[in-house]
Enzyme design. Sequence first.
Site, PDB file in Angstrom:
ATOM      1  N   SER A 179       0.809  -1.217   0.000  1.00  0.00           N
ATOM      2  CA  SER A 179       0.000   0.000   0.000  1.00  0.00           C
ATOM      3  C   SER A 179       0.844   1.271   0.000  1.00  0.00           C
ATOM      4  CB  SER A 179      -0.942   0.014   1.216  1.00  0.00           C
ATOM      5  OG  SER A 179      -0.216   0.138   2.423  1.00  0.00           O
TER       6      SER A 179
ATOM      7  N   LYS B 205       1.499   5.039   6.748  1.00  0.00           N
ATOM      8  CA  LYS B 205       0.957   5.863   5.654  1.00  0.00           C
ATOM      9  C   LYS B 205       1.694   7.200   5.629  1.00  0.00           C
ATOM     10  CE  LYS B 205      -2.329   2.794   4.902  1.00  0.00           C
ATOM     11  NZ  LYS B 205      -2.335   1.915   3.712  1.00  0.00           N
TER      12      LYS B 205
END
Length: 337
Positions: free
Chosen positions: A113, A168
């Site tokens: 991701s 992230k």
Amino acid sequence: MADPVRRLERARADARRFAREARRLARRHARALGDDRTTVDAAADEVDAAADADDADRLSAALRHLDALWEAHLARRVKSPWREYAESTLAAVVFALLVRAFVLDAFRIPSGSMAPTLIAGDFIFVSKTAYAVRIPFTSVRVVDTGTPRRGDVIVFQSPREPSSNYVKRVIGIPGDVVELRDEVLYVNGVQQPRTPRGDFAYSERNEDTGTVVPESCRRYREALAKGALPAMASADAGWTWQVAAAAGVASYDVLQCRHVRLSAREGPFEVVKPGHVFVMGDNRDLSSDSRRSGGWQVPFGHIRGRAAVVFWSWGDGGLSFRRGAGVRLERLFKRIE
């Protein structure tokens, strides 16, 4: 037969080492030795003086005297090699635990991701003091040391799944409004420029089935301004970005893995609340992040630290003596942008 002169020099050197070791041990146990320490120091000084003089009988007598004092006062205080090793190992373990508790932590990247910045199989160091000093093994902040900025890669406890840690990139800070238009990032209505960098191919292994899934995506270099980004009319957006970029720019690669539909749009999401950040994965089409479920945000208190460096990487395409996974040498000690 050895040269007598050289043998004498070696004997003098050995005598001086013996004297130094006696002084060191006497100094370490000065409280326990009391006045006997002075006696040991005096005997060690006599050994040094005898070694400097050209008098073998004097040196022999000085060594016998110091040896007797050693047996009487110091021998029982000498640690065995195993004890020295055990104490050194214990000290190293305690130091490592303190570092992990206060300074650094390690985190394994389980998915793609955050590709291409981080790929599955990367192991990273996380700076735990980047934003706050906490009481070890708790989320209690003792001292604030900074605030997250746009572009920081962070590891955090998911506010939606408290048992899970995610990694992230910070896209929005308090007061920001984030949106994507045709996969192009806008913050407060200001476009963040990006330039194409060709295709990017990578493979991701399904942890449940072990199947390797190939992916091929378009790669872009995104430039996210770190300064204040007040909402401006589109005609002023370029100028606004340049002013904000004067405070710094986070430059990193992002992936676009799906065909963009004409006028496709995500957001605008809710204004980022005070004490929160809005996060996204660099692999925009394959990331579960703040865009999901109408937009969720990460409280500062959930942030474990800022990702700093890839210290190990293991996976498909790495160096291996047989087919399969191996060490990805090109990723070792790679600084995280």
